[in-house]
Write an enzyme that holds these catalytic residues in place. Structure first.
Site, PDB file in Angstrom:
ATOM      1  N   GLY A  88       4.957   2.685  14.496  1.00 39.94           N
ATOM      2  CA  GLY A  88       5.620   2.096  13.331  1.00 39.94           C
ATOM      3  C   GLY A  88       5.228   2.812  12.057  1.00 39.94           C
ATOM      4  O   GLY A  88       4.229   3.508  11.997  1.00 39.94           O
TER       5      GLY A  88
ATOM      6  N   SER B 209       4.199   2.482   8.060  1.00 40.16           N
ATOM      7  CA  SER B 209       3.708   1.523   7.082  1.00 40.16           C
ATOM      8  C   SER B 209       4.900   0.875   6.402  1.00 40.16           C
ATOM      9  O   SER B 209       5.876   1.541   6.078  1.00 40.16           O
ATOM     10  CB  SER B 209       2.878   2.248   6.029  1.00 40.16           C
ATOM     11  OG  SER B 209       1.619   2.544   6.565  1.00 40.16           O
TER      12      SER B 209
ATOM     13  N   HIS C 101       0.816  -1.220   0.000  1.00 39.08           N
ATOM     14  CA  HIS C 101       0.000   0.000   0.000  1.00 39.08           C
ATOM     15  C   HIS C 101       0.850   1.271   0.000  1.00 39.08           C
ATOM     16  O   HIS C 101       0.311   2.370  -0.128  1.00 39.08           O
ATOM     17  CB  HIS C 101      -0.995  -0.008   1.170  1.00 39.08           C
ATOM     18  CG  HIS C 101      -0.402   0.375   2.488  1.00 39.08           C
ATOM     19  ND1 HIS C 101      -0.125  -0.535   3.484  1.00 39.08           N
ATOM     20  CD2 HIS C 101      -0.038   1.577   2.986  1.00 39.08           C
ATOM     21  CE1 HIS C 101       0.380   0.096   4.524  1.00 39.08           C
ATOM     22  NE2 HIS C 101       0.453   1.375   4.254  1.00 39.08           N
TER      23      HIS C 101
ATOM     24  N   ASP D  59      -0.789  -7.380   1.508  1.00 39.44           N
ATOM     25  CA  ASP D  59      -0.127  -6.059   1.545  1.00 39.44           C
ATOM     26  C   ASP D  59       1.381  -6.252   1.708  1.00 39.44           C
ATOM     27  O   ASP D  59       1.945  -6.078   2.791  1.00 39.44           O
ATOM     28  CB  ASP D  59      -0.709  -5.250   2.714  1.00 39.44           C
ATOM     29  CG  ASP D  59      -0.263  -3.799   2.670  1.00 39.44           C
ATOM     30  OD1 ASP D  59       0.336  -3.386   1.661  1.00 39.44           O
ATOM     31  OD2 ASP D  59      -0.515  -3.086   3.663  1.00 39.44           O
TER      32      ASP D  59
END
Ligand SMILES: *[C@@H]1O[C@H](CO)[C@@H](O)[C@H](O)[C@H]1NC(C)=O
Ligand SMILES: *[C@@H]1O[C@H](CO)[C@@H](O)[C@H](O)[C@H]1NC(C)=O
Length: 388
Positions: A325, A327, A174, A226
């Site tokens: 965190g 991505s 993503h 993802d």
């Protein structure tokens, strides 16, 4: 005695005299280069570092206690424990001491071959951790040396990622809103970064992206699959060089699961989708606990939004830590002293909302995919994972 014999003897004596005269200015030591302070240097450099010609030592009083090597010559010497060989030179009307530049005896430093991580050296965290962790959750890159920072257009931070082999980074699909149309020439990847907007040339390694592989079944409406791979290349054509601030993380074997409640870590620069502007520029870490599938798919959590390729982890008190965190960044768990990449930071509802833990791509559902895309199957067998 006949005349011939006398002549031979005379000739021998005179030859000897001639030899000894010629020999006298010749240095007796052996060192023709400088080791240490150069006091045993006996070579023939006779100019100072400033380019002035040295004067003959015989013109001066030999310093008392002088080591050998002085005489009827003008070579640089260090008879008096000076820092390096020197000589006297004429400067206008004055006579001054000047140092000489004598090549060092040590062989020119040969660069050791650059170290590279293999599938057998993954997941090791440098022992030389930094002493001070500022502000609780700030962490040195040496504690998460596989963390990469992915930038777009040179300076726009895009995502985190993890170095899984010297040439490959694992991140989230993503991160690339243009999907396959992403212009990889605009991407750059950094290892060893302490802060998004700061450069530490000694620790950092920068790369361009040679290949971007987004999972072919990535579904952007539910974030299933993802996961994405980046092949990186440095300006000299190489890949990541192993250092305390740049290491690979281990991939766990396919379908291994750690028990719910197991404590793992996430790390990143805190530019997670939901954290608006109050992110830190500096690398942070947070401890998170794995949640059971049952809990995470319960109605009060995420219900049917969790696919078989996702798992959940959160901080027990739902503190903001779980949002720190980035991505694409790593969720790592320590097993037998090594760090294994179990998750890629994928999504989550809000940040710090109760019952809405972080959702991670389950990396070890993709070992075959990673092996196929990178051609590096030895990294995906989980060889460093302990077998019981
Ligand atoms: C990096 O960002 C922080 C926070 O925005 C700022 O305080 C700092 O001055 C920046 N450093 C550089 C080198 O730009
Ligand atoms: C993507 O996810 C949505 C929502 O779960 C689903 O309806 C759709 O069928 C998925 N698409 C594909 C190609 O699997």
């Amino acid at each position: 005695m006949n005349l011939f014999v006398i002549l031979v003897i005379l000739a021998a004596i005179s030859t000897d005299v001639a030899f000894s005269q010629r020999r006298s200015p010749k240095p007796r030591g052996k060192e023709m280069c400088r080791s240490g302070d150069g006091s045993s240097y006996r070579g023939f450099v006779s100019k100072s570092t400033l380019g002035n010609t040295c004067l003959n030592w015989n013109k001066f009083k030999i310093p008392s206690g002088a080591s050998k090597g002085l005489g009827n010559h003008n070579y640089c010497r260090n008879p008096d424990q000076s820092v390096m060989p020197w000589c006297r030179v004429r400067k206008g009307k004055k006579i001054v001491r000047q140092l000489c530049n004598i090549p060092s005896c040590s062989t020119p430093t040969v660069k050791p071959p650059q170290a590279v991580d293999t599938e057998l050296t993954c997941g090791e965290v440098s022992e030389r951790r930094m002493h001070k962790i500022v502000g609780g959750s700030f962490t040195p890159i040496e504690s998460h040396p596989w963390v990469v920072a992915l930038f777009h257009q040179g300076n726009r931070f895009l995502c985190g990622g993890s170095l899984i082999t010297p040439c490959w980074v694992l991140t989230a699909a993503h991160c690339f809103s243009d999907g396959k149309e992403t212009n990889i020439q605009r991407l750059s990847v950094y290892l060893g970064k302490m802060a998004i907007n700061e450069t530490d040339a000694e620790k950092e390694q920068g790369f361009t992206v040679e290949k971007l592989i987004i999972h072919q079944k990535y579904n952007e409406s539910n974030f299933n699959n993802d996961i994405a791979l980046l092949k990186i290349k440095s300006s000299n054509g190489g890949c990541a060089v192993r250092s305390a601030s740049a290491r690979t993380v281990c991939l766990p074997p396919s379908h291994t699961q750690l028990p719910a409640g197991f404590q793992c870590k996430i790390a990143g620069f805190g530019r997670e989708r939901y954290t608006a502007w109050h992110y830190s520029q500096y690398l942070k870490q947070a401890e998170v606990k794995l949640l059971s599938k049952t809990d995470c798919t319960s109605e009060s959590y995420y219900g049917g939004l969790i696919t078989e390729n996702m798992f959940c982890a959160g901080s027990p008190d739902w503190s903001t830590d779980a949002c720190k965190g980035d991505s694409g960044g790593p969720l790592v768990c320590e097993v037998s002293g090594r760090m294994f990449l179990f998750g890629v930071v994928s999504w989550g509802e809000g940040c710090a909302s109760p019952n809405k833990p972080g959702v991670y791509t389950q990396v070890n559902n993709y070992n075959k995919w990673i092996a196929a895309k990178t051609g590096l199957s030895k990294y995906t067998t989980g060889v460093m994972f302990p077998t019981k």
